[in-house]
Design an enzyme around this catalytic site. Structure first.
Site, PDB file in Angstrom:
ATOM      1  N   ASP A  22       0.842  -1.209   0.000  1.00 22.89           N
ATOM      2  CA  ASP A  22       0.000   0.000   0.000  1.00 22.89           C
ATOM      3  C   ASP A  22       0.871   1.251   0.000  1.00 22.89           C
ATOM      4  OD1 ASP A  22      -1.902  -1.714   2.532  1.00 22.89           O
ATOM      5  OD2 ASP A  22      -2.172  -1.734   0.351  1.00 22.89           O
ATOM      6  N   ASP A 252      18.846   2.480  -3.714  1.00 21.70           N
ATOM      7  CA  ASP A 252      19.984   2.178  -4.582  1.00 21.70           C
ATOM      8  C   ASP A 252      21.210   1.747  -3.784  1.00 21.70           C
ATOM      9  OD1 ASP A 252      22.169   4.772  -4.648  1.00 21.70           O
ATOM     10  OD2 ASP A 252      20.212   5.082  -3.739  1.00 21.70           O
TER      11      ASP A 252
HETATM   12  O1  LIG Z   1      26.243  11.497   1.344  1.00 19.97           O
HETATM   13  C1  LIG Z   1      25.020  11.607   1.465  1.00 19.97           C
HETATM   14  O2  LIG Z   1      24.487  12.404   2.234  1.00 19.97           O
HETATM   15  C2  LIG Z   1      24.194  10.615   0.696  1.00 19.97           C
HETATM   16  O3  LIG Z   1      24.940   9.947  -0.248  1.00 19.97           O
HETATM   17  C3  LIG Z   1      23.065  11.112  -0.128  1.00 19.97           C
HETATM   18  O4  LIG Z   1      22.713  12.341   0.041  1.00 19.97           O
HETATM   19  C4  LIG Z   1      22.038  10.016  -0.095  1.00 19.97           C
HETATM   20  O5  LIG Z   1      20.779  10.469  -0.400  1.00 19.97           O
HETATM   21  P1  LIG Z   1      19.638   9.333  -0.643  1.00 19.97           P
HETATM   22  O6  LIG Z   1      20.236   8.353  -1.638  1.00 19.97           O
HETATM   23  O7  LIG Z   1      19.361   8.713   0.692  1.00 19.97           O
HETATM   24  O8  LIG Z   1      18.477  10.121  -1.232  1.00 19.97           O
HETATM   25 MG   LIG Z   2      20.188   6.776  -2.728  1.00 16.53          MG
END
Ligand SMILES: O=C(O)[C@H](O)[C@H](O)COP(=O)(O)O
Ligand SMILES: [Mg+2]
Length: 303
Positions: A22, A252
Site C-alpha cells: 500500500d 539504490d
Molecule cells: O552522502 C550523502 O548524504 C548521501 O549519499 C546522499 O545524500 C544520499 O541520499 P539518498 O540516496 O538517501 O536520497
Molecule cells: Mg540513494
C-alpha cells in the site's frame, strides 16, 4: 540465501510485486535522480503508483535540503509531491534532538557541520544551532584561531551537541570547532554516514566521508539518524501509520536503503541499479544484505 527476484521486463511479475504493498518508501539520490537529472520513467512510475492508490513517502539521507527544499525540487522536476511526503535525514535528526534527546538548556545548542537543510529542520523544531552555513566559518583557519578555540573564547558555551551532515563547504576551521565541542563533552550526532553521494552519474564524497576527519580525531562514531537507523523508521511509522508488512522500501544502496527496509521488517525491498550498489554485491554468495527484488532502473516498473 533468498534469491532476489529480477523484475526488469516481466510485466506480470512487476504488477504482482506492486500489488503486495500500500505504501512505497522511495529513496531519492540514485533512485529518482542523479543530482538534478531525473531518471527516465520516474515521473510516470510515481504517477502509476499514485493512480493505483499507493501512498508514497520520499525518504532521503541527503541532509543538504529541507522538506520544503525537496518540495521545490519535485515541483521544478514536474513531479507532484506534498511537503509532508518528504522525510529526510535532517528532519529525522531534528525531531530526535527536539523530542527524544531533549538537550537541557542552556547547553541545548547544536553545532552543525552541514548545509541549510539541517539548519531549516532544526529551526522547524525550535532547536538552536551555530555553525552550519555561517559565513564566519567559511574561511581559512588563522594562527590566532588555534588559541581562541583552545581556550574556548571562539566557542559557544551553550553547545551541547555536534551534528554532522553533508557539507559542501567543509574546512579545517569548521572541523576544529566540531572537535573542540566534542572534547568539551558535546553529544556526537550525524544526519547520516553515507560514504558516497551519487551525483552527475558518478560518485562524490558523502556525508560520512565529509565528517570522517572528526570521527578520526575524536576516536568514536556519531549516532546517525538517517537510513538504516530504525529511529528513522519508527518516526516514519508513527507519522504515516505504516502497516510495515504492506510497505516496500525502494533504494539504490544496500547498507542504507535495503538494510533499513529489512531491519524495519518491511514487506519488501526493491533495489534499483542507477545509484551506488552493484548487482554483484547482493547476488554474491554470503551477501549480508539481499533485496526482495531488483530492477535495472525505476522506469522498468512501468512494465
Ligand atoms: O552522502 C550523502 O548524504 C548521501 O549519499 C546522499 O545524500 C544520499 O541520499 P539518498 O540516496 O538517501 O536520497
Ligand atoms: Mg540513494
Amino acid at each position: 540465501m533468498l534469491e532476489p527476484r529480477y523484475l526488469t521486463g516481466k510485466k506480470a511479475e512487476i504488477d504482482q510485486f506492486i500489488d503486495q504493498f500500500d505504501t512505497f518508501l522511495f529513496d531519492c539520490d540514485g533512485v529518482l535522480w542523479s543530482g538534478d537529472h531525473l531518471f527516465p520513467g520516474t515521473a510516470e512510475v510515481l504517477d502509476k503508483l499514485r493512480s493505483q492508490g499507493k501512498r508514497l513517502v520520499f525518504v532521503t539521507n541527503n541532509s543538504t535540503k529541507s522538506r520544503a527544499d525537496y518540495k521545490k525540487k519535485f515541483d521544478k522536476l514536474g513531479i507532484p509531491c506534498k511537503e509532508e511526503e518528504v522525510f529526510g535525514s535532517s528532519y529525522s535528526a531534528a525531531i530526535y534532538i527536539s523530542r527524544i534527546l531533549r538537550l537541557a538548556p542552556p547547553k541545548n545548542k547544536v553545532f552543525v557541520l552541514g548545509e541549510s537543510g539541517i539548519e531549516h529542520e532544526l529551526a522547524s523544531e525550535g532547536v538552536p544551532f551555530v555553525g552550519g552555513t555561517s559565513p564566519s566559518l567559511r574561511r581559512d583557519i588563522e594562527p590566532e584561531d588555534f588559541g581562541s578555540i583552545a581556550d574556548g573564547s571562539a566557542l559557544d558555551p551553550d553547545v551541547g551537541a555536534v551534528l554532522l551532515g553533508l557539507d559542501f563547504h567543509v574546512n579545517y576551521l569548521k572541523l576544529s570547532h566540531a572537535f573542540a565541542y566534542l572534547q568539551r563533552g558535546a553529544r556526537f550526532l550525524a544526519t547520516n554516514v553515507d560514504s558516497t553521494l551519487p551525483a552527475a552519474h558518478s560518485l562524490f564524497p558523502g556525508a560520512g566521508s565529509v565528517g570522517a576527519p572528526v570521527v578520526k580525531a575524536y576516536g568514536a562514531e556519531p549516532v546517525a539518524f538517517g537510513k538504516p537507523s530504525q529511529a528513522m523508521m519508527d518516526a516514519i511509522e508513527g507519522k504515516f501509520q505504516l502497516d510495515r508488512k504492506r510497505t516496500c522500501m525502494v533504494g539504490d544502496r544496500l547498507n542504507t536503503d535495503i538494510q533499513f527496509g529489512i531491519e524495519g521488517g518491511l514487506g519488501g525491498t526493491l533495489m534499483v541499479l542507477t545509484g551506488v550498489s552493484k548487482k554483484d554485491e547482493f547476488l554474491s554468495e554470503g551477501s549480508p544484505v539481499v533485496p526482495s527484488a531488483w530492477v535495472d532502473k525505476l522506469g522498468d516498473l512501468l512494465g
